[in-house]
Design a protein around this motif. Sequence first.
Motif, PDB file in Angstrom:
ATOM      1  N   PHE A  96       0.833  -1.203   0.000  1.00  0.00           N
ATOM      2  CA  PHE A  96       0.000   0.000   0.000  1.00  0.00           C
ATOM      3  C   PHE A  96       0.867   1.252   0.000  1.00  0.00           C
ATOM      4  CE2 PHE A  96      -2.364   3.433   1.992  1.00  0.00           C
ATOM      5  CZ  PHE A  96      -3.559   3.390   1.299  1.00  0.00           C
ATOM      6  N   GLU A  97       1.921   1.250   0.816  1.00  0.00           N
ATOM      7  CA  GLU A  97       2.823   2.403   0.849  1.00  0.00           C
ATOM      8  C   GLU A  97       3.481   2.616  -0.510  1.00  0.00           C
ATOM      9  OE1 GLU A  97       6.760   4.132   3.204  1.00  0.00           O
ATOM     10  OE2 GLU A  97       5.806   2.267   3.879  1.00  0.00           O
ATOM     11  N   SER A  98       3.928   1.552  -1.131  1.00  0.00           N
ATOM     12  CA  SER A  98       4.568   1.668  -2.441  1.00  0.00           C
ATOM     13  C   SER A  98       3.601   2.223  -3.476  1.00  0.00           C
ATOM     14  CB  SER A  98       5.079   0.294  -2.882  1.00  0.00           C
ATOM     15  OG  SER A  98       5.677   0.379  -4.164  1.00  0.00           O
ATOM     16  N   ALA A  99       2.361   1.727  -3.478  1.00  0.00           N
ATOM     17  CA  ALA A  99       1.356   2.228  -4.421  1.00  0.00           C
ATOM     18  C   ALA A  99       1.052   3.695  -4.164  1.00  0.00           C
ATOM     19  CB  ALA A  99       0.083   1.398  -4.314  1.00  0.00           C
TER      20      ALA A  99
ATOM     21  N   PRO B  66     -11.795  -0.760   0.396  1.00  0.00           N
ATOM     22  CA  PRO B  66     -11.667  -1.807  -0.612  1.00  0.00           C
ATOM     23  C   PRO B  66     -12.885  -1.940  -1.517  1.00  0.00           C
ATOM     24  CG  PRO B  66     -10.911  -2.608   1.520  1.00  0.00           C
ATOM     25  CD  PRO B  66     -11.590  -1.288   1.753  1.00  0.00           C
ATOM     26  N   ALA B  67     -14.058  -1.537  -1.025  1.00  0.00           N
ATOM     27  CA  ALA B  67     -15.289  -1.686  -1.810  1.00  0.00           C
ATOM     28  C   ALA B  67     -15.589  -0.462  -2.657  1.00  0.00           C
ATOM     29  CB  ALA B  67     -16.465  -1.969  -0.878  1.00  0.00           C
TER      30      ALA B  67
ATOM     31  N   ALA C 185      -7.200  -3.352   0.611  1.00  0.00           N
ATOM     32  CA  ALA C 185      -7.745  -4.635   1.054  1.00  0.00           C
ATOM     33  C   ALA C 185      -6.628  -5.559   1.532  1.00  0.00           C
ATOM     34  CB  ALA C 185      -8.530  -5.280  -0.079  1.00  0.00           C
ATOM     35  N   GLU C 186      -5.529  -5.588   0.792  1.00  0.00           N
ATOM     36  CA  GLU C 186      -4.401  -6.444   1.180  1.00  0.00           C
ATOM     37  C   GLU C 186      -3.763  -5.982   2.487  1.00  0.00           C
ATOM     38  OE1 GLU C 186      -1.897  -6.140  -2.198  1.00  0.00           O
ATOM     39  OE2 GLU C 186      -3.133  -7.459  -3.461  1.00  0.00           O
ATOM     40  N   ALA C 187      -3.761  -4.675   2.710  1.00  0.00           N
ATOM     41  CA  ALA C 187      -3.165  -4.132   3.938  1.00  0.00           C
ATOM     42  C   ALA C 187      -4.103  -4.213   5.127  1.00  0.00           C
ATOM     43  CB  ALA C 187      -2.755  -2.680   3.714  1.00  0.00           C
TER      44      ALA C 187
END
Length: 322
Positions: free
Chosen positions: A143-146, A175-176, A188-190
């Motif tokens: 998430f930080e990288s994105a 996420p939704a 969502a992954e984080a």
Amino acid sequence: MSSTFIKAAEVWLPSEDGTLLEFGSGAFGPARRFAAISREMCFGRGEGLPGRAWDEGRPVLLPRFEGSNFRRVAAAHDAGLACAVALPLFVHDSLSSVLVIFCGPDAAADAASGLELWHHDARITSDMRLVDGAFFGANAQAFESASRDTYLPRGVGLPGAAWQRGEAVFLENLPAAPGRFLRAQEAAEAGLLRGLAIPAGSKLEDSHVVSFLADAKLPLARRIERWVPDAAGALLRRVYAFSELHGGASLIEATLPLSVSASATTGSIVEAWRSAMPAINDFPASEPGAPAAAATAIGSWALLAIPMVRRDEVVEVVALYL
């Protein structure tokens, strides 16, 4: 649920001669040592986090206290504070106050959270980019990288929406909402679920937005509200509220009078509206009307009222119950 990502806040005010920032008010909860140190401090231009925001005329985010000019590192860590953002407020190009908000993760709950500062400089790009951020959680790296690679056009994404509207934007389910939050998959992954973005003042022509991100295990605050004036300008209306502790989102309206007698208690929300400065009440059960009921229902120990100032006028007040 005893903890929140936003853990403390303080307001610094210009001294009478305009040479220093002096302690105005604060909400520190159990961080008594940090509170005692803070109340005895003052800052010149460029000194400490409040002084730096004053000197640079823009918001300043510290993702960590080490390696900066922050003057209360040990006390902050002892209090569970991990990062902070300083928001200077200007009215007619004059500094009215500096609001500092402190945040920290909750390692025991293994909760995801984040604090971001976004910036748009029209001389460089038409988009908004991340200045810096503090991200917490076992799966926060992607998430930080994105976030650091993201460009947000005006009106796009959570920070872009706050930038366009000039008002606070809250999303209950990141996420939704891929159409409203461009980093939905990474969120969502984080494990990030909630997001609050607020426009931040600057003496420059640039635009800034601060975003607070968290999951349901570690809410941003115990309750978040938005208050706006009615058409006649006689009342403030609560148009939105959200609380993990009180049923989630609520559209039940409440009102606060803007014109009260000299003997009446105005409360922090009306005070923030009238003064164009943040207001803090560390005993929110004493607030008049609906805020007191809300604070009592969720066991809130402090209320932070933040005015959203656009073109030298307050357009709304964001109330954070801690």
